[in-house]
Write a protein that holds these residues in place. Structure first.
Motif, PDB file in Angstrom:
ATOM      1  N   ALA A  82       0.866  -1.189   0.000  1.00 48.75           N
ATOM      2  CA  ALA A  82       0.000   0.000   0.000  1.00 48.75           C
ATOM      3  C   ALA A  82       0.895   1.230   0.000  1.00 48.75           C
ATOM      4  CB  ALA A  82      -0.896  -0.015   1.235  1.00 48.75           C
ATOM      5  N   ASP A  83       1.099   1.755  -1.184  1.00 48.16           N
ATOM      6  CA  ASP A  83       2.038   2.876  -1.343  1.00 48.16           C
ATOM      7  C   ASP A  83       1.289   4.188  -1.111  1.00 48.16           C
ATOM      8  OD1 ASP A  83       4.212   4.368  -1.893  1.00 48.16           O
ATOM      9  OD2 ASP A  83       4.273   3.923  -4.025  1.00 48.16           O
ATOM     10  N   ASP A  84       0.981   4.452   0.137  1.00 44.30           N
ATOM     11  CA  ASP A  84       0.093   5.575   0.458  1.00 44.30           C
ATOM     12  C   ASP A  84       0.630   6.905  -0.051  1.00 44.30           C
ATOM     13  OD1 ASP A  84      -1.553   3.772   1.749  1.00 44.30           O
ATOM     14  OD2 ASP A  84      -0.509   4.004   3.656  1.00 44.30           O
ATOM     15  N   ASN A  85       1.954   7.068   0.010  1.00 47.62           N
ATOM     16  CA  ASN A  85       2.497   8.359  -0.431  1.00 47.62           C
ATOM     17  C   ASN A  85       2.985   8.314  -1.880  1.00 47.62           C
ATOM     18  OD1 ASN A  85       4.704   6.751  -0.131  1.00 47.62           O
ATOM     19  ND2 ASN A  85       5.817   8.099   1.249  1.00 47.62           N
ATOM     20  N   ALA A  86       2.699   7.205  -2.574  1.00 44.31           N
ATOM     21  CA  ALA A  86       2.928   7.104  -4.024  1.00 44.31           C
ATOM     22  C   ALA A  86       4.356   7.426  -4.424  1.00 44.31           C
ATOM     23  CB  ALA A  86       1.944   8.003  -4.775  1.00 44.31           C
ATOM     24  N   ASN A  87       5.311   7.032  -3.593  1.00 41.12           N
ATOM     25  CA  ASN A  87       6.703   7.269  -3.986  1.00 41.12           C
ATOM     26  C   ASN A  87       7.345   6.017  -4.577  1.00 41.12           C
ATOM     27  OD1 ASN A  87       7.014   5.684  -1.737  1.00 41.12           O
ATOM     28  ND2 ASN A  87       8.590   6.950  -0.792  1.00 41.12           N
ATOM     29  N   GLY A  88       6.529   4.984  -4.805  1.00 38.60           N
ATOM     30  CA  GLY A  88       7.037   3.804  -5.478  1.00 38.60           C
ATOM     31  C   GLY A  88       7.809   2.857  -4.578  1.00 38.60           C
ATOM     32  N   GLN A  89       7.886   3.171  -3.303  1.00 32.94           N
ATOM     33  CA  GLN A  89       8.611   2.308  -2.375  1.00 32.94           C
ATOM     34  C   GLN A  89       7.732   1.999  -1.181  1.00 32.94           C
ATOM     35  OE1 GLN A  89      12.240   4.341  -1.295  1.00 32.94           O
ATOM     36  NE2 GLN A  89      12.290   5.266  -3.319  1.00 32.94           N
ATOM     37  N   ARG A  90       7.973   0.826  -0.591  1.00 36.01           N
ATOM     38  CA  ARG A  90       7.237   0.506   0.614  1.00 36.01           C
ATOM     39  C   ARG A  90       7.982   1.098   1.800  1.00 36.01           C
ATOM     40  NH1 ARG A  90       7.466  -3.501   4.118  1.00 36.01           N
ATOM     41  NH2 ARG A  90       8.736  -4.852   2.801  1.00 36.01           N
ATOM     42  N   ASP A  91       7.409   2.134   2.358  1.00 36.24           N
ATOM     43  CA  ASP A  91       8.034   2.787   3.487  1.00 36.24           C
ATOM     44  C   ASP A  91       7.654   2.051   4.764  1.00 36.24           C
ATOM     45  OD1 ASP A  91       9.209   5.097   2.065  1.00 36.24           O
ATOM     46  OD2 ASP A  91       7.120   5.461   1.571  1.00 36.24           O
ATOM     47  N   ALA A  92       8.370   2.384   5.844  1.00 36.89           N
ATOM     48  CA  ALA A  92       8.202   1.647   7.094  1.00 36.89           C
ATOM     49  C   ALA A  92       6.765   1.682   7.599  1.00 36.89           C
ATOM     50  CB  ALA A  92       9.142   2.222   8.155  1.00 36.89           C
ATOM     51  N   ASP A  93       6.062   2.777   7.333  1.00 37.86           N
ATOM     52  CA  ASP A  93       4.702   2.905   7.867  1.00 37.86           C
ATOM     53  C   ASP A  93       3.647   2.442   6.873  1.00 37.86           C
ATOM     54  OD1 ASP A  93       5.205   4.908   6.083  1.00 37.86           O
ATOM     55  OD2 ASP A  93       4.052   6.426   7.159  1.00 37.86           O
ATOM     56  N   GLU A  94       4.058   1.753   5.829  1.00 42.15           N
ATOM     57  CA  GLU A  94       3.097   1.316   4.822  1.00 42.15           C
ATOM     58  C   GLU A  94       2.929  -0.205   4.860  1.00 42.15           C
ATOM     59  OE1 GLU A  94       3.588   4.844   1.522  1.00 42.15           O
ATOM     60  OE2 GLU A  94       4.873   3.083   1.356  1.00 42.15           O
ATOM     61  N   GLY A  95       1.688  -0.656   4.688  1.00 44.82           N
ATOM     62  CA  GLY A  95       1.400  -2.078   4.769  1.00 44.82           C
ATOM     63  C   GLY A  95       1.229  -2.694   3.395  1.00 44.82           C
TER      64      GLY A  95
HETATM   65 CA   LIG Z   1       5.630   4.693  -0.165  1.00 42.58          CA
END
Ligand SMILES: [Ca+2]
Ligand SMILES: [Ca+2]
Ligand SMILES: [Ca+2]
Length: 444
Positions: free
Chosen positions: A295-308
């Motif tokens: 779930a790339d909530d911030n649409a930066n193409g990476q799975r960030d630590a706070d993304e599921g």
């Molecule tokens: Ca992201």
């Protein structure tokens, strides 16, 4: 009189010389190549930056052998680096006010930034940028450790996939522009490729991975990039192959799905083979492709630590044009794994439900070797209610879906109309027959 005649002669000679020289000079000017248009957006990696990535650019990186990392940097491994807009003076900016910095502390990495650009199919393009780098266990401005390979190079994907892992990327020569002390060592990197489609993707890369390459500072800076059209293909070359089928449009900059080569086998999840007999013995030499959707909530193409993770995303694995397996994401960190795959080249794609929009490219092409596992993570997020964003979304998908709906409802209407008209026609005929019968009865 004599003087004025000689003056006139002199003027005529000067005029004659000027006339003779004139066309030559003009011809020379005309022969010089015109200033080529730089096709890149934000070619100098200036503001605005988002998540450390210069506007109009997307981040990419490879992960390899990273979980667990080999002890003491004894083997080659790659870990996701960090991106940052460089502000510091002291030779870290080539032009303008910022340069794109990418780096890690101690962990070796391969990655950079990319940009996909509209081009003329069949034309040849040259991509250049400047880079400098630093590998050291000591603080700046101690000189860079020249024993570390910085692996900087330029790449062009001739059909603009936006995927660093694509097999047809043309890469330029590799170099290590180590900084010496407090000054940058900006060197130019370049590559040329002929576009096979209506877009190309350009890649800026550093790859400092390798045994004993770990340093406290492992940084690269990129600046002053340029993509220019340098001409149509040579006339004696065959025409370029037809452009590939259009790729579903990805919102924002197309960022490739995260590709990870791991050494441990993740748990197998739901697998829906479309064409594989279930009782096939497991070939020990087969490879595995694992996919998951985050779930790339911030649409930066990476799975960030706070993304599921995202459920309901359909993955397809295709060999050539044949889809050989499909699976659907379950919305957890358990990937969907396709096992018993022969070594070869596979295209892995994601299809998202209509309420989602992709934040990475829709497909990735991977080369699977026997006994290996390739992990791919595709990004998507729930569509916002913002009309602008949705209208700019996947016009092809939306358009085709709309067309389907339209044509099916259109068929329903026309069928109804046909039935209605037929019923009216039959009623009219029956009425006429009835009138004739009544008329005959009356006459008889
Ligand atoms: Ca992201
Ligand atoms: Ca700059
Ligand atoms: Ca390609």
């Amino acid at each position: 009189m004599k003087i004025s005649i000689s003056k006139m002669l002199l003027v005529m000679i000067v005029l004659a010389v000027a006339i003779l020289m004139g066309p030559g000079r003009n011809a020379k000017v005309a022969a010089e190549p015109a200033q080529q248009t730089n096709l890149l957006q934000n070619s100098s990696f200036e503001e605005p930056y988002k998540g450390g990535i210069a506007g109009n650019w997307g981040a990419w990186h490879q992960e390899l052998n990273s979980n667990p990392k080999p002890a003491d940097c004894s083997e080659k491994y790659m870990v996701q680096p960090k991106w940052n807009g460089e502000l510091a003076s002291g030779g870290l900016i080539k032009d303008g006010a910022r340069s794109q910095q990418v780096g890690n502390s101690f962990d070796t990495w391969r990655g950079g930034v990319l940009q996909t650009v509209n081009v003329n199919p069949g034309s040849t393009y040259r991509f250049t940028f400047y880079a400098t780098g630093r590998a050291s266990n000591e603080q700046y401005p101690a000189p860079s450790d020249a024993s570390v390979n910085l692996g900087i190079r330029a790449g062009i994907d001739p059909n603009g996939s936006g995927l660093w892992s694509d097999g047809d990327i043309v890469w330029g020569a590799t170099g290590s522009p180590h900084m010496s002390g407090s000054s940058g060592n900006w060197q130019e990197f370049s590559v040329e490729a002929t576009a096979t489609g209506s877009q190309v993707t350009v890649f800026v890369q550093s790859d400092n991975s390798g045994p004993q390459q770990c340093r406290k500072h492992l940084d690269a800076w990129f600046d002053q990039s340029q993509l220019i059209e340098i001409g149509p293909p040579p006339t004696n070359t065959p025409p370029p192959p037809p452009p590939p089928p259009p790729q579903p449009v990805v919102t924002n900059t197309p960022i490739p799905p995260t590709l990870t080569a791991t050494s441990e086998i993740p748990p197998t999840a739901t697998l829906v083979p479309t064409d594989t007999p279930t009782n096939t013995p497991v070939p020990p030499e087969g490879g595995i492709i694992c996919t998951n959707a985050f779930a790339d909530d911030n649409a930066n193409g990476q799975r960030d630590a706070d993304e599921g993770y995202m459920a309901g995303v359909t993955f397809s694995v295709a060999n050539g044009n044949a889809v050989i397996a499909q699976g659907v994401s379950v919305g957890s960190d358990t990937p969907i794994c396709f096992e018993e795959l022969d070594a070869g080249t596979y295209t892995v794609g994601q299809q998202v439900p209509r309420n989602l929009e992709m934040t990475t490219a829709a497909t990735a092409t991977v080369d699977l070797t026997a006994g290996s596992i390739i992990s791919l993570e595709f990004g998507s997020r729930v569509k916002s209610d913002d009309g602008d964003e949705i209208s700019s979304l996947t016009p092809t998908e939306e358009g085709s879906a709309g067309t389907d709906d339209g044509s099916s409802s259109g068929e329903g209407v026309s069928l109804l109309a046909i039935f209605g008209l037929a019923a009216i026609g039959i009623a009219v005929v029956l009425l006429v027959v009835l009138i004739i019968l009544l008329f005959r009865q009356q006459r008889s």
